[in-house]
Enzyme design. Structure first.
Site, short mmCIF file in Angstrom:
data_model
loop_
_atom_site.label_atom_id
_atom_site.label_comp_id
_atom_site.label_asym_id
_atom_site.label_seq_id
_atom_site.Cartn_x
_atom_site.Cartn_y
_atom_site.Cartn_z
N SER A 114 46.67 50.45 29.87
CA SER A 114 48.05 50.83 29.60
C SER A 114 48.31 52.27 30.03
CB SER A 114 48.36 50.66 28.11
OG SER A 114 48.34 49.30 27.75
N ARG A 128 43.30 43.85 23.52
CA ARG A 128 44.59 44.48 23.25
C ARG A 128 45.03 44.15 21.84
NH1 ARG A 128 48.22 44.69 28.79
NH2 ARG A 128 47.09 46.46 29.66
N TYR A 178 49.45 39.52 28.37
CA TYR A 178 49.83 39.22 29.75
C TYR A 178 50.72 37.98 29.79
CZ TYR A 178 46.14 42.44 31.24
OH TYR A 178 45.35 43.55 31.44
#
Length: 688
Positions: free
Chosen positions: A186, A175, A281
């Protein structure tokens, strides 16, 4: 031979530069067809590694996972790949569940194949990882790109390795900024958050949005979304657009601003601890933080109507955030949606893959939210996977470069060799030093509480200035044409544009009742035609008195019901109100008009009062566009109608007998309008 083909292609693409080189070589005495020239050209040509797209066959497989309706590429994506030079095969009926027909793929340039032929493709594109049985059909040494979740599917990874496959996992793409266009997680999370709210609304027995209707008030639904990732923010935005009161929670402080940007309330615990993990995260929090978090959730569960959870930690089961006791404390008819159910769920009472009721609380534990919008999901996923495929290599050559950060982060197997997990990302020493040297954030000092008396007084003085200006223009008016032009300009150029612009949906009913009250200004027409002394003397006088009487019912009832409805919006923690201060501009305006009108020296003052009355009425409608200004709007409506009636009386100058008749008609009408509202409210209360 392949090298010669590459040379020809390169020369064609760079004809201009090669022509210049040719002229230079000619000047040096090298003949274009000489062996020496060809050898020198070969050395100067850039070497392109990898396999040309035209030598590669891509296969798009039909998903075999139960209830999976998505497809890895839609016809629009196939068209892009074929234009790049790939040979594209599509398994028969691969896109049927996503509403894409075989003919659509064929028209885009694909070849429709059966399952056996399709798995002979060089690169296979899928949504979900293959089953163990499907692995046996793969071409030895081929390539697979799909969701895989290697930490949870070790047996599948081992089986894929036996076929010497190169495997990329779409769920492992780093990411980072460059890889956002490849981020299928996503894309799917965005769809899942939206669909979760739609499913919740479908199972919720009330409206999401609040309403005030003639039949009564409808409270808006209260929604709590736990987790402020892509799915959580998508759910917050969707619930807010449906009119619900939305609250959000996340352990990461950076999410607060994003949640509040959607108009939702961000909930926090008293313990300050960062929840930032790797890859965007959240991380596992401390014992003290979790205890405070559980206390917050327990309190919220007693208040909310709908709960959505999205919390996930990579490579681990979903954290349990909502206990059985919390679910039992929720109101009957509530709905909970567990978006983490495929990883075990955040809610203790969730049954993954099922919709059921526990303690009269609807539990939605579907594990296939993106698949429930297959056309949209397939389109977005196809864009992600095709752009990722085209990024592997360069100059229309497919080449696995392990120095590429995105390739290295997402590759699971390389020709059967295990490459996962990837090495930790490199940290720039300069960036690390700058982060370490960054000053600690300065704690913000809360602003002092507002002085609501001064705020209301300032508003009052603004309106006082406005009404005083209207009187001043009436005094300074040289002729009737001037006041007519000012009236037209004021109504059309300044106020008209803003009338009922952007009215909050919850205020539609109060707006209607204020409009009804202002429309009672038609009483002015009745006053102009009234006559006959204490009683009407003919038919025209009688009809005029009746018109003034009925219009007054509208006026009295309209303003009263508006005030009652606005009172229904009041909450215990709302700031105090000082609406009595608006009596100051009203008294100044009406008193000033009464004095100036009686002198007889200012014949145009009546027209300016009409202008101010019109502006007040339009301002009343504009004020009803927001809850903050709704009460001011109601006050302006009362001032506008009162001043309009006063200007009418000032123009006609009735005798005392007729004035008594007018007062009786309008007073009785206004009283009846007020009493009717009280009787309706009492009747509904008595029969509820």
């Amino acid at each position: 031979m392949l090298l010669r083909v590459q040379q020809v292609r390169f020369l064609a693409d760079n004809f201009g530069s090669q022509l210049n080189k040719f002229s230079v070589r000619a000047s040096r005495g090298l003949k274009p067809n000489s062996r020496q020239y060809c050898q020198k050209a070969e050395k100067e040509l850039p070497k392109v590694t990898g396999t040309p797209y035209s030598n590669i066959t891509i296969g798009i497989a039909k998903e075999s996972f139960p209830n999976e309706k998505r497809v890895a590429a839609v016809p629009a994506v196939v068209q892009v790949l074929t234009k790049k030079g790939f040979n594209v095969n599509v398994e028969e009926n691969a896109g049927i569940e996503a509403k894409f027909k075989n003919d659509d793929y064929a028209a885009a340039g694909a070849n429709i194949k059966n399952t056996q032929d399709l798995y002979k493709s060089d690169i296979l594109l899928k949504v979900r990882g293959p089953s163990l049985a499907e692995v046996d059909q793969f071409k030895n040494g081929g390539t697979l790109i799909s969701f895989l979740y290697p930490a949870q599917n070790k047996d599948l990874v081992d089986k894929l390795a036996t076929k010497n496959l190169t495997v990329f996992a779409m769920d492992c793409i780093p990411r980072i900024s460059r890889a956002q266009v490849f981020d299928a997680l996503s894309s799917m999370a965005n769809i899942a958050g939206y669909k979760a709210v739609i499913e919740a609304a479908n199972n919720f027995p009330r409206f999401f949005a609040g309403q005030i209707t003639a039949a009564g008030k409808v409270q808006p639904a209260k929604v709590l979304v736990i987790g402020g990732g892509v799915a959580g923010l998508s759910a917050i935005g969707t619930a807010k657009n449906l009119g619900a009161i939305v609250r959000g929670f996340d352990t990461r402080a950076a999410v607060k601003e994003q949640v509040e940007s959607f108009g939702a309330e961000f909930l926090e615990v008293n313990i300050k601890e960062s929840g930032e993990g790797t890859g965007g995260y959240a991380k596992t929090m401390s014992k003290e933080f979790i205890e405070a978090e559980m206390a917050l959730f327990a309190k919220q569960c007693k208040e909310i109507d709908i709960l959505l959870t999205t919390a996930l930690i990579p490579g681990k089961p979903a954290p349990k955030l909502i206990s059985k006791a919390m679910i039992e404390s929720m109101k009957p008819g509530s709905v909970v949606v567990d978006l983490a159910s495929e990883a075990g769920g955040n809610i203790e009472t969730t049954k993954p893959g099922e919709l059921y009721r526990y303690n009269d609380v609807v539990h939605i534990g579907y594990t296939d939210f993106p698949s429930r919008l297959p056309t949209q999901s397939s389109s977005l996923y196809g864009n992600n996977i095709s752009k990722f495929l085209l990024s592997i290599g360069e100059k229309e050559h497919y080449n696995v470069n392990l120095e590429d950060e995105v390739v290295r982060g997402s590759i699971i197997l390389h020709e059967g060799k295990l490459m996962w997990p990837p090495p930790a990302p490199k940290v720039d020493p300069a960036v690390a030093a700058a982060a370490a040297a960054a000053p600690a954030p300065v704690e913000k000092v809360p602003p002092p509480p507002p002085n609501y008396f001064n705020i209301t007084l300032k508003d009052s003085l603004v309106y006082t200035t406005g009404f005083g200006t209207a009187l001043g223009l009436g005094i300074a008016s040289p002729n009737a044409a001037f006041t007519t032009m000012v009236t037209t300009f004021g109504l059309s150029g300044i106020v008209g544009y803003h009338t009922v612009w952007g009215v909050t949906p919850a205020l539609h009913s109060p707006l209607m009742s204020v409009t009804n009250a202002i429309s009672g200004i038609t009483a002015a027409g009745g006053l102009l035609l009234m006559g006959g002394g204490y009683y009407p003397s003919n038919t025209i006088h009688t009809l005029a008195a009746l018109a003034a009487f009925i219009s007054s019912i509208n006026i009295g009832g309209g303003f009263v019901v508006t005030q009652r409805m606005l009172d229904m919006f009041k909450r215990p923690d709302d700031p105090p109100e000082y609406n009595y201060l608006y009596a100051l501009p009203a008294a100044l305006f009406l008193g000033g008009y009464g004095y100036l009108g009686n002198t007889g020296n200012y014949p145009d003052i009546h027209q300016m009062v009409y202008l101010a009355a019109g502006l007040s009425c339009v301002g009343a409608l504009t004020g009803l566009s927001s809850q903050k200004t709704a009460r001011i709007g109601n006050v302006l409506g009362m001032i506008g109608v009162t001043s309009g009636i006063a200007a009418t009386l000032g123009i006609i100058k009735p005798n005392l007998d007729t004035l008594v008749q007018m007062s009786a008609c309008m007073g009785l009408g206004g009283l009846i309008g007020d009493i009717l509202i009280d009787l309706i409210v009492f009747y509904r209360w008595f029969n509820r």
